[in-house]
Design a protein around this motif. Sequence first.
Motif, PDB file in Angstrom:
ATOM      1  N   GLY A 108      34.475  40.036  31.864  1.00 23.29           N
ATOM      2  CA  GLY A 108      35.588  39.089  31.904  1.00 23.29           C
ATOM      3  C   GLY A 108      35.962  38.680  30.495  1.00 23.29           C
TER       4      GLY A 108
ATOM      5  N   ARG B  36      35.842  46.198  33.495  1.00 30.98           N
ATOM      6  CA  ARG B  36      34.545  46.311  34.164  1.00 30.98           C
ATOM      7  C   ARG B  36      34.422  47.798  34.496  1.00 30.98           C
ATOM      8  NH1 ARG B  36      33.110  40.942  34.826  1.00 30.98           N
ATOM      9  NH2 ARG B  36      34.785  39.536  35.390  1.00 30.98           N
TER      10      ARG B  36
ATOM     11  N   SER C 188      31.625  34.945  27.300  1.00 31.25           N
ATOM     12  CA  SER C 188      31.830  34.776  28.750  1.00 31.25           C
ATOM     13  C   SER C 188      32.106  33.314  29.001  1.00 31.25           C
ATOM     14  CB  SER C 188      30.573  35.200  29.501  1.00 31.25           C
ATOM     15  OG  SER C 188      30.659  34.762  30.835  1.00 31.25           O
ATOM     16  N   ILE C 189      33.010  33.028  29.935  1.00 30.97           N
ATOM     17  CA  ILE C 189      33.254  31.596  30.195  1.00 30.97           C
ATOM     18  C   ILE C 189      32.110  30.985  30.999  1.00 30.97           C
ATOM     19  CG2 ILE C 189      35.768  31.836  30.118  1.00 30.97           C
ATOM     20  CD1 ILE C 189      35.701  31.481  33.228  1.00 30.97           C
ATOM     21  N   ASP C 190      31.276  31.821  31.604  1.00 31.83           N
ATOM     22  CA  ASP C 190      30.282  31.294  32.553  1.00 31.83           C
ATOM     23  C   ASP C 190      29.109  30.563  31.905  1.00 31.83           C
ATOM     24  OD1 ASP C 190      31.842  32.434  34.433  1.00 31.83           O
ATOM     25  OD2 ASP C 190      30.421  33.942  35.104  1.00 31.83           O
TER      26      ASP C 190
ATOM     27  N   MET D 120      34.974  28.532  38.346  1.00 27.69           N
ATOM     28  CA  MET D 120      34.327  29.844  38.225  1.00 27.69           C
ATOM     29  C   MET D 120      32.837  29.727  37.908  1.00 27.69           C
ATOM     30  SD  MET D 120      36.906  32.483  36.422  1.00 27.69           S
ATOM     31  CE  MET D 120      38.072  33.440  37.368  1.00 27.69           C
ATOM     32  N   GLY D 121      32.173  30.828  37.992  1.00 26.90           N
ATOM     33  CA  GLY D 121      30.735  30.878  37.719  1.00 26.90           C
ATOM     34  C   GLY D 121      30.057  31.554  38.892  1.00 26.90           C
ATOM     35  N   ARG D 122      29.970  32.879  38.818  1.00 31.17           N
ATOM     36  CA  ARG D 122      29.440  33.619  39.969  1.00 31.17           C
ATOM     37  C   ARG D 122      27.981  33.271  40.242  1.00 31.17           C
ATOM     38  NH1 ARG D 122      30.933  39.583  38.440  1.00 31.17           N
ATOM     39  NH2 ARG D 122      30.841  38.585  36.425  1.00 31.17           N
TER      40      ARG D 122
ATOM     41  N   GLU E 246      31.823  28.477  42.090  1.00 26.43           N
ATOM     42  CA  GLU E 246      32.150  29.713  42.835  1.00 26.43           C
ATOM     43  C   GLU E 246      30.908  30.304  43.530  1.00 26.43           C
ATOM     44  OE1 GLU E 246      33.327  32.528  39.937  1.00 26.43           O
ATOM     45  OE2 GLU E 246      34.046  34.002  41.367  1.00 26.43           O
TER      46      GLU E 246
ATOM     47  N   HIS F 269      41.781  32.028  37.513  1.00 30.68           N
ATOM     48  CA  HIS F 269      41.831  32.592  36.161  1.00 30.68           C
ATOM     49  C   HIS F 269      42.517  31.707  35.138  1.00 30.68           C
ATOM     50  CE1 HIS F 269      40.541  36.008  38.489  1.00 30.68           C
ATOM     51  NE2 HIS F 269      40.126  36.555  37.356  1.00 30.68           N
TER      52      HIS F 269
ATOM     53  N   ARG G 255      40.227  31.057  32.422  1.00 40.67           N
ATOM     54  CA  ARG G 255      39.967  32.042  31.370  1.00 40.67           C
ATOM     55  C   ARG G 255      41.140  32.164  30.410  1.00 40.67           C
ATOM     56  NH1 ARG G 255      37.137  36.579  34.590  1.00 40.67           N
ATOM     57  NH2 ARG G 255      38.808  37.925  33.881  1.00 40.67           N
TER      58      ARG G 255
HETATM   59  O1  LIG Z   1      38.420  38.515  36.579  1.00 43.63           O
HETATM   60  P1  LIG Z   1      37.525  39.065  37.628  1.00 43.63           P
HETATM   61  O2  LIG Z   1      37.135  40.437  37.353  1.00 43.63           O
HETATM   62  O3  LIG Z   1      38.064  38.804  38.978  1.00 43.63           O
HETATM   63  O4  LIG Z   1      36.151  38.273  37.539  1.00 43.63           O
HETATM   64  C1  LIG Z   1      35.965  36.938  37.892  1.00 43.63           C
HETATM   65  C2  LIG Z   1      34.622  36.546  37.421  1.00 43.63           C
HETATM   66  O5  LIG Z   1      34.567  36.590  36.018  1.00 43.63           O
HETATM   67  C3  LIG Z   1      34.110  35.373  35.515  1.00 43.63           C
HETATM   68  O6  LIG Z   1      35.225  34.617  35.173  1.00 43.63           O
HETATM   69  C4  LIG Z   1      33.257  35.577  34.303  1.00 43.63           C
HETATM   70  O7  LIG Z   1      34.018  35.957  33.261  1.00 43.63           O
HETATM   71  C5  LIG Z   1      33.370  34.755  36.661  1.00 43.63           C
HETATM   72  O8  LIG Z   1      33.218  33.379  36.544  1.00 43.63           O
HETATM   73  C6  LIG Z   1      34.199  35.179  37.807  1.00 43.63           C
HETATM   74  O9  LIG Z   1      33.437  35.199  38.966  1.00 43.63           O
END
Ligand SMILES: O=P(O)(O)OC[C@H]1O[C@](O)(CO)[C@@H](O)[C@@H]1O
Length: 852
Positions: free
Chosen positions: A99, A160, A236-238, A280-282, A337, A371, A374
């Motif tokens: 991301g 990715r 990473s923002i997480d 966010m934050g998987r 998230e 998003h 981000r």
């Molecule tokens: O932009 P994508 O590929 O949907 O990914 C979202 C994921 O990326 C992140 O923003 C990390 O960068 C997570 O917090 C989020 O789950």
Amino acid sequence: MCAHLKKLKDRGQKKILVIVSEGAIRQEPQAHQVRPAAVPVPYGAHDRLILQQRLGATASPVLPPDVHLQQDVSGPDLSLPVPAIATRKRRIGILTSGGDSQGMNAAVRAVVRMAHVKGLDPWAIYDGYQGLVDNVMRPLAWADVQGLLRLGGTVIGTARCMAFRERAGRLTAAQHLVESGIDALVVIGGDGSLTGADRLRAEWGSLLDELLETQRISQDQRETYAHLNIVGLVGSIDNDMSSTDMTIGCVSALHRICEAVDAIEATALSHGRAFVVEVMGRHCGWLALTAALASAADWLFVPERPPLVDNWEEEMCAHLKKLKDRGQKKILVIVSEGAIDKNLKPIKSEYVRDLLAAKLKFDARVTTLGHVQRGGSPCFYDRYLGTVQGVRAVDEILRATPETPSPMIGISNNKITVEPLVQAVTLTHAVSAAIEDKDFARAMELRDPEFATSFDTFVAMNNLPVSVTGGLGVGVARLPRTLAASPTQNAREVPTPAVPESGHRPADRDPAHWRTRRVPGWDWGFGRRAGCPRTLAASATQKRARKCRHPRCRSRAPACGSGILHIGAPAGGSNAATRAAALLALNRGHTPLAIYNGVEGLVRGDWKPLTRRIVQNWTARGGSELGTNREQPGAQLGLCAYQLQRAGIQALLFVGGFEAFSGDARAGYGSKGRRIGILTSGGDSQGMNAAVRAVVRMAHVKGLDPWAIYDGYQGLVDNVMRPLAWADVQGLLRLGGTVIGTARCMAFRERAGRLTAAQHLVESGIDALVVIGGDGSLTGADRLRAEWGSLLDELLETQRISQDQRETYAHLNIVVLGGTIDNDMSSTDMTIGSISGFAPHLVVHEAIKTRS
Ligand SMILES: O=P(O)(O)OC[C@H]1O[C@](O)(CO)[C@@H](O)[C@@H]1O
Ligand SMILES: Nc1ncnc2c1ncn2[C@@H]1O[C@H](COP(=O)(O)OP(=O)(O)OP(=O)(O)O)[C@@H](O)[C@H]1O
């Protein structure tokens, strides 16, 4: 300076920016000395003219007529150093992966610039690992990275890349690296990207062997590129990477969340609605946790600390209902998230919204920020972090030998750190593994050290039921940030003496150890002098009781009766806690009494001494052996006090959640604790309100009595103060300036002013003062501290205070917080407001709001 800046222009840099601090000084050159050499001369129009003349820049200052420009300011030759032995110019590949995050561009810029400075050859690899697999790369010149600092996203693209997850993909990537002559790689990405980097590092030798065997590279290439230096930067923002406090981008994302939640608050307040905001934050709850703290959320869900009970829905609703009943207009729940319950079942925002609507009849809405988090321009911190870490990455490449483990550049306690990449990756995976194993305590410990503390703060400040949320001590026994120490190993390092079941202190144990040891969660009285007050009329039970055996009780005071009751919803561990407390009390010669059915039982006098036999099997027993309910002392407080005296109970342990806090009789019984004065002084700064709010809320939580002192020290001199209730500080987090006002008070500089201030403090019953301000304000606080005794003596002599007041207020506790945009205080890395000062758009935004 001019020679250097000219070089930049010649290289194609379109604009020149020189930053001059308001207080910048230089020394007059000897030859044209008009003042003594040591006298500092401020920069100004003079210097702009020099720049203009030397560079032909368009800066056009109006010059004072008496400016002389005779001196030579060309200075030393600052030409960029070229490595002494440049056999082969090393080529660095730079890629951003996973991301995107704000600040990645700053890192790319820093690596490219630093590479040029050090005589290396930086190449961009486009779209992360995809660019390696597809061979999309190109060299980057100095000027190519102009203007990147303020751009969000990543200009060299990210992806990715599935192909890179397979060895075949990594094989092709290795071939392209060798063919392009790249022998060092800077990877900027999250935990996934750095895991990929670590695999490439681990497999590099075997990949080259395979390429050689299949004749995709030559023997010569195999030897020349035998070592690939990889450096990882965490973008990473997480903020989900171990071994670093912050990742590039997480602070900007947090800013974005705060702005969004501020916007939501306006509409939530207007409608009196509940909002469930998903961030966010998987796998990591950092964004959710910090956003919850920064936006005064009422409840929070993060993956690392799921609700600890099965009936969390009821507990949450009961808590939120209380807030509504208290008059709170809007409710804010933040859901990460990746939030889960204790059985790893996802907790979805929609589910929480439906709960609030169905059980509490709230008009509830969900907002998923997505998003937006981000996007946008990076804040100061991410520009800074990307830059300093990018510079360090190039340093590490130059320093590396074939034996050096691939490093990851991090930041810890505001210092740039270099950790082995493999260790950081392993630790990060350990967090996910701990969550999967439902070992949530370990997951909390493995996050950075502030994580658990922040969580505790959130729980404490919101008075959340600890039985549901955990917190308040979860983070106490922190693991060092290495996998080497498991919780058990940790416990071994700091041995905790087992409570002897026999009731006797083992003879071989050093008594001094017992004296100094604090028993976690049980330091409020047993066996200490304070816990054995002879002044209290001892009951017959007490007189019969054994003497206290605790070494500190040399007074031979009678042993204490200690009551234990359960309150609130039953929670796993209540019985275990009761057992531990009872055993500890028995071991010290005290009498633990079980009070049945909470406050109700206390009022009825329903208690019985606890013996070892009774509590022996309670460790793993669920529910509440003592019986519990939600009843609070309320109007029956007098009766409670009577029963406590009757039973000779001098220490009371509540085992429970929210009610254990509010059930603390002292909080509601006029026995308010100490009075704290809070003032903001000097220039206002962003975040002062947040500090005021935190002090006020925490004071209430701790049973203290917070008072605002208006306009800094002026309010002390003029006696303008008032108590602040919990609700008075609502909505302060997002306000710039200071709502309790500030001033530069001249009167307080004189002793006479401080004398009057001291008198007003004493008259208002304030014996603790929190001062939030810059260095001048803190100097003022220090003078007040130093003079306090003599000020009180003078007030007593001049009969402005009584002898009684002189004694009661003999000590004034002063705590200071650095609040200034200048960040000019020693002994702290950051002052409150200094970071907002770096984000002009926020400052303007706040300034407009503050004015209106
Ligand atoms: O932009 P994508 O590929 O949907 O990914 C979202 C994921 O990326 C992140 O923003 C990390 O960068 C997570 O917090 C989020 O789950
Ligand atoms: N185990 C792995 N082996 C090889 N490559 C990997 C591995 N894990 C991740 N990668 C590579 O890194 C890329 C980015 O990883 P991921 O999608 O997890 O994002 P991230 O770097 O964790 O960033 P963010 O935190 O922003 O999501 C993957 O698409 C893949 O190309």
